[in-house]
Design an enzyme around this catalytic site. Structure first.
Site: not given
Ligand SMILES: Cc1ncc(C[n+]2csc(CCOP(=O)(O)OP(=O)(O)O)c2C)c(N)n1
Ligand SMILES: Cc1ncc(C[n+]2csc(CCOP(=O)(O)OP(=O)(O)O)c2C)c(N)n1
Ligand SMILES: [Mg+2]
Ligand SMILES: [Mg+2]
Lengths: 322, 323, 323, 322
Positions: C60, C129
């Site tokens: 972000e 959220h």
């Molecule tokens: C700071 C932040 N940015 C964006 C999100 C939205 N978001 C939730 S899960 C996710 C993907 C996460 O990817 P990863 O770290 O690889 O974990 P996975 O879901 O694959 O277990 C995103 C972008 C969030 N919750 N928090």
């Protein structure tokens, strides 16, 4: 470790427990039993099971939005978890947290977390507390490949390194950050290479091989307990489902999906084969474990369904400690 | 009572608690041997050693974020953010983690931590080193926000903040660091949520905090000469806010001026004005006035900075408009 | 006029400007083929290609921070932050960089960028959220803050935001995404800083925005049946605020209720109440009431979440208390 | 490049200009001519001079709190800079910015910055604009060793890498982050090693060797112009002064300080020796350059002193673009 029958069976059971719980949660969510987001841990069971097999009750973990597996592996109570998914007053968080915020501080579980990457600083701080108190407890930060691009990854690993904190950073590289393949969000193959930036060890392991994970985590945790500082462990795996329930994941190549779900890749199928091969268990014994776990999960659902909703006035409590 | 400066009083508050409670430690940029950018932690490293007064890398997110974890695991961190202006680098850790952990966990966590940070203009430090951002923090349920205006309050509120089982943002004003005053010795605690009438008066209530409290006191002396007797109310802690004390004072005076150094729009003065309009409407004999910084970033040039900072003249003018 | 949803209207606004101005591009997490977490950018990748609709890593700070540099270098970025709750991860980039660059540089910079982000509770997404944090942004001079409540405004304000030469935070409400309504075609611009009377009335002014505007309209229908004729004023843009429109309406009705989904303390409702108390005191026949979320994080359980969100019943009750 | 007399003399002159300006600024600040913070660039002149010797007017730079040197090297006007330090209406920012916010957008200077690490995302965005417009311009982010621990370092390098942006990250490792020696804030020796984490090239050079810096930067900038993406260049140097003026820097070992300030280490002394050795200039010619620069700086001071203060009402302008 490959020789330790009891530990292998325990890890197997943990994986089965996670898978069963997650499959149930998916069904319940699809049936509209609770709102919000459900991020399924299916396919990644070996990581939580392998890592947590080395932990004590007085160790800490910080989990993620995809947190059910970690909580179960650290000893979380299925009934309280399920009731929390349902938003019931009997849930771990009295219904205030939901899937993304389940916690059990008494078990050292400092919460799932809705903010990607937010667990890493918290685990770093918990590890600081362990060191400060001169205990040999450790903290684990679970996080994803996507989270390894966030601010908090960098700042946490650097601080943990310079302060030599007993924390292990477990990167669950499941190939995806929502719709972004790992190759599209970072220009490296092994996330463990990022350890170089902090002068700490980094290793990558097969994230579907629970024994390999348990061994790598064991080494890192022992290093931490001895006061030698943090380690970055990358576990390469695959997210079976969409990012959240409801995501059809059309961005995945069906061939990849098929390959990863096949028995020769899937962590649980592989472990069954190994246990049977080593003669640590017959298929009937494994089936019995599965059946028992299914009952546990059903009991959790029953507990949740029969539990009362919180009182509306509860919205106002628990903001501050008096 | 000892005579000490505001800065010494803050330090004394930390020292008292560090002696009393081995779980209290300090972490931040250059807080150890260097004693912090403004010298507030000077000497504590020598007194308490490298395990309790620790420098960090330039990593605000993990300074605050690690404190959340350490606090949840039973310690009482005092995290220093070198200027309140840098809080934008760790608002997630403060607002989504520290503040919400207890609630999200259904009450089953405790996050006793203090984020200490200096605010304020007046030294030509320009737009990114001079802000007052208290209303950001007051908008986050789960956080307490403290802004002492005198040496005694600085000490008593610091001890209260450290003992409090919640995340507390403790904002000290750079222009007050050298202000001297009487400070009680030892375990002097000023309870959070109790306003203090710093000057009694019957004609108008001035609510002000931090540096502006001092400016308001000076303005009140001038006003007294002109026959207007101002009551100066220092809320001391913005959250929790001592609403009753404010309403009581306005009930007495019928007039309210709020003075703060934050920019006007969405400053905490708006909140106080709204509370009084909502709950003390019948007490009001005149509009509520706010004396604040204008809605601009903070300029560097001393000429402009002086035009920016609310001062006695503006306070006096606002008060007089109510009569 | 076309019938479209609020979500389609936002998208249409972006599309119109992307066609008109090659300097406009979109960057954010999963905004490309995936179309964004809520589908708002769906189809734009196909229409404008990978050079103008770009996925970012989960970062972000650099999503907003890079937009500052791109804007200063002449482009018009639309940066998406997936939930307004994540703005804590980029408040420095927004508050210290985007907002202040022009002023700090003595006017010699232009930072035309839009940060699009969804807010709001109602879907069981819990404390991290579901927030509404508009007052944080309104407290930063140099930023404009927009919160549309209807499909037509969503489009017209989006186009205005993109064309504006300043950083704009454009906050869309998750619960409104599916709301359908008439939307003018083509280059429909709603000027920033112009409130809209969404319902005329003579007895009480209700100022509300975003989802709460819709709830206030529903409440007004009920109130009308009971003989209270509410005027519903939608500021649409919180900064710049159409103060005159608010004061004019209150001058007519003598009563003011402010409704917002943010938590009460230091919410933007306090600012509006303070302005009216300061500049329209004589118009007021009754206290100003605020109907807001309570000062708590947002709970997950539907039972609790419903207790948290301001609703028609609470609005009606507040209005009636003024009579 | 070592053969290019004109370029060498130009870089030398730039270094002298920076040093002379900085020495003057120090004296003026000590004399109470202006308030705020002054972070001196003394000792680090070679970095700005070497890097910017490769830049065009349509390239961008993002500077730091220690920014005077970068601005001068990119062509900043000394009079407007000095007037800004004095907070005068004629200054670059009309007196609104001061030392930490001097900028000249027309010269591609996107500002000094009071927030450590804040220039990196901005430079990344400027580089994005260059690429988006299909120009071959580039952006440079200057930042310190301390800044390499910040959130923004990680997120910027990762994004620049994955988007293949024409940006060069110039780490000025002057050994200190305020009172923290590099060894105490990060567990690595070469900050360029952090490039590994992003799959981009990283190099370390002698930060007091202007030719080495210019060559390393040239290679990185050419790479960026060709569309091959970002590079991390670490320049190892030493902060001659305290962190800000007024900091006695008692935390420095006097021996280190002495060594680094000696003629065999100091960038300007070394360059003089080189120029004389190569017979590109005699000492008298170099002295003439210094004298000219001194006059330039004096003229800047005079301009600043004689300029008017801003009108108080100016506090309210320039917040928004109409
Ligand atoms: C700071 C932040 N940015 C964006 C999100 C939205 N978001 C939730 S899960 C996710 C993907 C996460 O990817 P990863 O770290 O690889 O974990 P996975 O879901 O694959 O277990 C995103 C972008 C969030 N919750 N928090
Ligand atoms: C985000 C942020 N944190 C802290 C500071 C305070 N600060 C100003 S300069 C500085 C040290 C910077 O060190 P480095 O990046 O090595 O640059 P140097 O001063 O050595 O040139 C610090 C901590 C700041 N301005 N911004
Ligand atoms: Mg992932
Ligand atoms: Mg440095």
């Amino acid at each position: 470790m490959a020789e330790n029958k009891e530990k292998l069976l325990e890890m197997y059971t943990t994986m089965v427990r996670i898978r069963t719980f997650e499959q149930k949660a998916i069904d319940l969510f699809a049936a509209g039993k609770f709102p919000g987001f459900v991020h399924s841990y299916l396919g990644e069971e070996a990581i939580a099971a392998g890592v947590c097999s080395n932990l004590r009750k007085d160790d800490y973990i910080c989990s993620t939005h995809r947190g059910h597996g970690h909580l179960i592996a650290k000893g979380g109570n299925l009934q309280l978890m399920m009731a929390e998914l349902f938003g019931k007053a009997t849930g771990y968080c009295k219904g205030k947290g939901g899937s993304m915020h389940i916690a059990d501080v008494d078990l050292g579980i400092l919460g799932a977390n809705g903010i990607v990457g937010a667990g890493m600083p918290i685990a770093t701080g918990a590890a600081f507390a362990c060191k400060y108190r001169k205990s040999d407890s450790v903290a684990i930060a679970f996080f994803g490949d996507g989270a390894s691009d966030r601010a908090t990854f960098h700042e946490s690993l650097n601080l943990a390194s310079i302060w030599k904190l007993p924390v292990v950073f477990i990167c669950e590289n499941n190939g995806w950050a929502i719709s972004n393949a790992q190759t599209s969000h970072q220009n490296i193959t092994d996330i463990s290479d990022r350890a170089t930036a902090y002068g700490i060890p980094g290793v990558s392991v097969d994230g579907n091989d629970v024994v390999a994970i348990a061994e790598a985590a064991d080494a890192a945790i022992e290093r931490a307990r001895k006061g030698d500082g943090p380690t970055l462990v990358e576990c390469k795996t695959w997210r079976h489902r969409g990012h959240f329930e409801g995501d059809p994941a059309i961005y995945k190549d069906p061939k990849d999906q098929e390959e990863w779900l096949a028995d020769n890749k899937d962590a649980i199928a592989r472990m069954e084969k190994k246990l049977v091969g080593l003669k640590y268990a017959g298929q009937d014994y494994l089936d019995k474990i599965k059946a028992e776990v299914r009952e546990e999960v059903e009991a959790a659902v029953q507990f949740a369904e029969q539990s009362p909703d919180p009182e509306p006035a509860e919205v106002l409590t628990d903001v501050y400690t008096a | 009572m000892a005579q000490m400066t505001y800065m010494e009083a803050i330090r004394d508050g930390m020292r008292v608690e560090m002696k009393r409670d081995p779980g209290v430690y300090i972490a931040g940029e250059d807080v150890a041997q260097f004693g912090g950018c403004f010298g507030v932690t000077a000497g504590l490293y020598d007194e308490f050693g490298p395990e309790r007064v620790m420098n960090t890398p330039i990593s605000e997110a993990v300074i605050v974020g690690h404190a959340v974890g350490a606090a949840a695991a039973g310690l009482r961190p005092i995290a220093e953010i070198m200027f309140v202006d840098f809080m934008g680098c760790c608002m997630d850790e403060l607002g989504n983690q520290a503040a919400k952990m207890k609630y999200m966990f259904g009450g089953k966590a405790k996050v006793p931590m203090v984020v200490r940070t200096p605010c304020g203009a007046g030294m030509g430090a320009a737009a990114q080193h001079s802000q007052s951002l208290e209303s950001w923090f007051t908008h986050i349920p789960g956080i307490k926000t403290i802004m002492p205006s005198t040496p005694a309050d600085a000490k008593g509120l610091m001890i209260a903040a450290i003992r409090d089982d919640n995340p507390v943002v403790y904002i000290e004003h750079k222009q007050l660091l050298g202000l001297a005053g009487e400070v009680p010795e030892g375990e002097y605690v000023v309870p959070l949520g109790k306003a203090d009438i710093k000057r009694e008066g019957a004609d108008v209530t001035i609510v002000a905090w931090s540096w502006m409290l001092q400016k308001s006191l000076a303005a009140a002396e001038q006003l007294a000469k002109e026959g207007i007797n101002a009551e100066i109310l220092d809320p001391r802690t913005l959250v929790p806010l001592d609403k009753e004390a404010i309403l009581k004072s306005v009930a007495k005076t019928g007039r309210l001026v709020i003075v703060h150094e934050e920019v006007k729009t969405s400053g905490y003065g708006g909140e106080i004005a709204a509370i009084v309009t909502e709950e003390g409407f019948d007490y009001l004999d005149a509009p509520i006035k706010r004396v604040t910084a204008p809605d601009t970033p903070i300029p560097f040039s001393p000429v402009l900075e002086q035009a920016y900072i609310p001062n006695e003249e503006k306070i006096i003018k606002a008060v007089k408009q109510l009569f």
